[in-house]
Structure formats: structure tokens, C-alpha cells
Write a protein that holds these residues in place. Sequence first.
Motif, PDB file in Angstrom:
ATOM      1  N   GLY A 256      21.974 -47.882   3.667  1.00 21.48           N
ATOM      2  CA  GLY A 256      23.414 -48.015   3.875  1.00 21.48           C
ATOM      3  C   GLY A 256      23.835 -49.468   3.822  1.00 21.48           C
ATOM      4  N   ARG A 257      25.089 -49.690   3.509  1.00 23.13           N
ATOM      5  CA  ARG A 257      25.599 -51.052   3.407  1.00 23.13           C
ATOM      6  C   ARG A 257      26.855 -51.207   4.258  1.00 23.13           C
ATOM      7  N   ILE A 258      27.056 -52.388   4.772  1.00 22.09           N
ATOM      8  CA  ILE A 258      28.295 -52.736   5.458  1.00 22.09           C
ATOM      9  C   ILE A 258      29.006 -53.757   4.591  1.00 22.09           C
TER      10      ILE A 258
ATOM     11  N   ALA B  78      27.713 -59.659  -2.023  1.00 23.37           N
ATOM     12  CA  ALA B  78      27.200 -60.008  -0.696  1.00 23.37           C
ATOM     13  C   ALA B  78      25.839 -60.711  -0.774  1.00 23.37           C
ATOM     14  N   LEU B  79      25.148 -60.577  -1.912  1.00 21.25           N
ATOM     15  CA  LEU B  79      23.828 -61.188  -2.069  1.00 21.25           C
ATOM     16  C   LEU B  79      23.869 -62.487  -2.854  1.00 21.25           C
TER      17      LEU B  79
ATOM     18  N   PRO C 293      32.704 -61.623   1.068  1.00 17.77           N
ATOM     19  CA  PRO C 293      32.358 -62.510  -0.045  1.00 17.77           C
ATOM     20  C   PRO C 293      33.621 -63.073  -0.680  1.00 17.77           C
ATOM     21  N   LEU C 294      33.725 -64.398  -0.756  1.00 16.26           N
ATOM     22  CA  LEU C 294      34.940 -65.045  -1.250  1.00 16.26           C
ATOM     23  C   LEU C 294      34.880 -65.146  -2.766  1.00 16.26           C
ATOM     24  N   ALA C 295      35.766 -64.419  -3.438  1.00 18.34           N
ATOM     25  CA  ALA C 295      35.777 -64.406  -4.899  1.00 18.34           C
ATOM     26  C   ALA C 295      37.131 -63.932  -5.372  1.00 18.34           C
TER      27      ALA C 295
ATOM     28  N   ALA D 170      23.009 -65.570 -11.129  1.00 21.84           N
ATOM     29  CA  ALA D 170      22.433 -64.396 -10.467  1.00 21.84           C
ATOM     30  C   ALA D 170      21.925 -63.391 -11.495  1.00 21.84           C
ATOM     31  N   LEU D 171      22.668 -63.242 -12.591  1.00 16.55           N
ATOM     32  CA  LEU D 171      22.250 -62.317 -13.640  1.00 16.55           C
ATOM     33  C   LEU D 171      20.969 -62.813 -14.310  1.00 16.55           C
TER      34      LEU D 171
END
Length: 444
Positions: A219-221, A166-167, A148-150, A185-186
Motif C-alpha cells: 500500500g502507498r500513502i 515520491a521516490l 512531491p513538489l512538481a 530517474a528514468l
Amino acid sequence: MEKIIMPEVAHTASEVKILRWHKKEGEPVEEGEVLLEVETDKATLEIESYAKGILRKLYYQEEELVSLGETIALIGEGEEPLPPELLSSARQEPQKPGPPLTRKMEEISGAFPQEELIRTELFSAPCKERPPEEKAPRKEVTPETTGPLASPRTRKLAQEMGLDLALIQGTGPGGLITEEDLKRALEDRERVIKEKASLAAEPGPEKEIKKAAPSPRPGRIMALSPMRKTIAQRMTQSFRDVPHLVLKTRAEASGLIKLREALNATLAEEHKITFSDILLKAIGLALFSFPQVNSLLEEDHIRELPQINVGLAIATGEGLVAPVVPQVDKKSLKEISQHSRALIQRARQGRLLSSDLKEAALTLSNLGMFGIEEFTAIINPPQAAILAVGRIAPEPIVQGEKIIPAPCLHLTLSADHRLIDGALAAQFLAEIKDILENPGRMLV
């Protein structure tokens, strides 16, 4: 007309990203004033202007990548005409860095805990120009290569809001996730929560409500952030290529506890001295006695540093950084406390100054505040050593013919065996121990 050159703020990268300009074209700029913020592979830094005048021209915009050593802006008098050659060839070829540009560290105050290291020196120098057609295209940063670009600031905000980057779909250049994206998003999350609550409150047939069993968290990647990727590369490089000489000792700490209590009794809460401040001072005095340790290994030679700067390992939300406290041998404990407190605050806010990243030969990593008794830290090349410190705890010691309890502090020195022999490392660590057990030496 003064050219503003992108200084060498990152020794592990050849280019940085401009996050924000603090000044617009036509606005006045003072020498030492923050001109822009950039993102390196390790941190977000504020770049100060080394010229005074009017900001006449910007060659790069926000979110653009710029190579170290390139001209990024022009500062001059308000009515001074821009030279035609500067208008026709705005972006220039990076050159070797010139003399260091730093802010006087006495003007910055701050103290607190720690953990590892980054180090580089800020340079500025005029650049030679070359035709635009010969200039290599700048690299584009994409989500596929960095996750994720931030910016670090956006990542910190997302963490505080409990949002998973990521979402979130970024709407900035190249898919960059902006603060506006976080706000949307919030708002979306809060709207969904309200809708669910509204549906649950609607009248309907009575039902037996059973408590659902908690479902296992999937699980997350997660892609490595640029900072985490750099940390992984450098720690692997150090563990693989640097022969670590590890020495351990124990210091009786009752004297330094009494010294800290006596000093803090006269200081306001915001100026109180930490054990880390005392350790920094002890390391600085020991490096003064053993200048061979205050050195860097560079290819086929060893370079002894002109100043005694000590890195302070600091844990942040993005990873471990180690800006430096400069000239610790010459600072009082109160001055070290003020400087390190401000340094830690800037590091955790992702707002380190370029002047915070000077060269250092040794870093202090203190995990005592987490209850760790002792540990071995990994050297950050090209530094010569790192000192790992654990908690102060009562232990049995021999005093005459008696065994009595006393507060003790465990010290573990990891040294680069290529430039520091065992005898030298032992003498250096013994000197630190002696200073801590005789803390009055730090007041002379």
C-alpha cells in the motif's frame, strides 16, 4: 510604459506560481501573445499580454510565487526610459481587479467529452504602490505541505514514464522536481534493469527455475496534490452547504441521433459533432429561455450573468476541471464542436488559457461514454446547477397503444435550491428535454 498585472486567474487562491516566461527582457511582445505560464491550485494556465511593445522589465522569476493583482512586468518602447519610481518599488500591493481581459473566443477552435468545473474571470488593473518594508512575505511552498513538489506538466510526464514522484529527489528551488530529475530517474531505472539482465545472462551452474508467486503490491500513502486538495475542499463545501434539488427525466433520442448522423456525414473527422456538443447547445438555448437559472448567488443577492457560458467537465490526469464554452446560445453546432475539441485538448495538456475560465452558471457532466446510465453530480459553488447525462440506450416507450423500443437519454439536474425553486427547475429541465426531442430547434 504599460504595467502588466497578474490577473485574477484563480478564485480559490490568492497567489500563483510562475512556471515559465515565454519572453525575455528586451524581446518584442504582441498584444494577445502568450507571455508566461502560471500554476494555480487547479491548473496550469497561459497568460496573454494585453499590451504591445518591448518587454522592458520582469519583476518575478520562474518558480516564484506572486499575489494576484501585483505588477509582474513592464512593456514599453525600446528606447523609452524606465520611470525611477518603477525601478525603486518593483513589487507592488495587490489591488482589486479591473476590467476583464479575454481573448476573442471566435479565434479559438475546438470539441469532445467532459466532467466538472472551474470558473473565474480574468481581470487587469493598475496597482497602488506601498513601501517594500510593509509588504508581507510571500508564502513558500514546501514538500511537507503539498507532497512531491512538481508542476502539472512534470506530473504528467512522470505518469507517462511510469515514475513515482515520491521516490524522486527534486533538485529545483525548494526541492522542486524538474524534467531533468525525471530523465535522470528514468536513466537510473533503465541502468538497473540492464544490470539485472546482464547478471542473469552470466554463465553458471544450471538451476531449476521456479516461477515465483506474485508478491502483493504494498500500500502507498500519497499526499494530496494542490488540485486534488482544492477539489476535495470545494466538493465538501458544496455537499455540506448547498441544498441540492435533484430532478430527473428521460428524453427520447432518436431525433438527435439522426441529426448528428446527418451533420457528420458532411464533416471531416476532426470536425465531427459529439453528443456533448449537442447537449451544450440544448443547455444554452434553455438558459436563454430561463435567464433566472443563468445566475449566481452572491451573499445577499442574485446576479444574473450577461452571457450564456456553459462549463464542460473534463477529466485530466491531475483531476477534474471545467473550463467554459462561451456564448453557446449564439454558436452553431459546428462552432461548439471546434471550440470544445480545442478546450479538451488544452485541459488534458495542462495548458488552459485564462480566457477559458469565464463565469458560468451551469456545468455539463457527461459520463455516457463510460456506459453510465444515470448519476447525480455535485454543484460547484457559486454555480446554480449542474446537468448529469448518461448513455443513450434502447428502452421501452409507449407510442399510442403500443410499447416499442427506442433510444433514450437520462438527464439529472442538480440545482441550488436557495435560488432555484422546484417549479423553475422542472420547467428548465423540461425545456432541455423538448429541445433534445425536437433537435431541429438547434438549427434555427
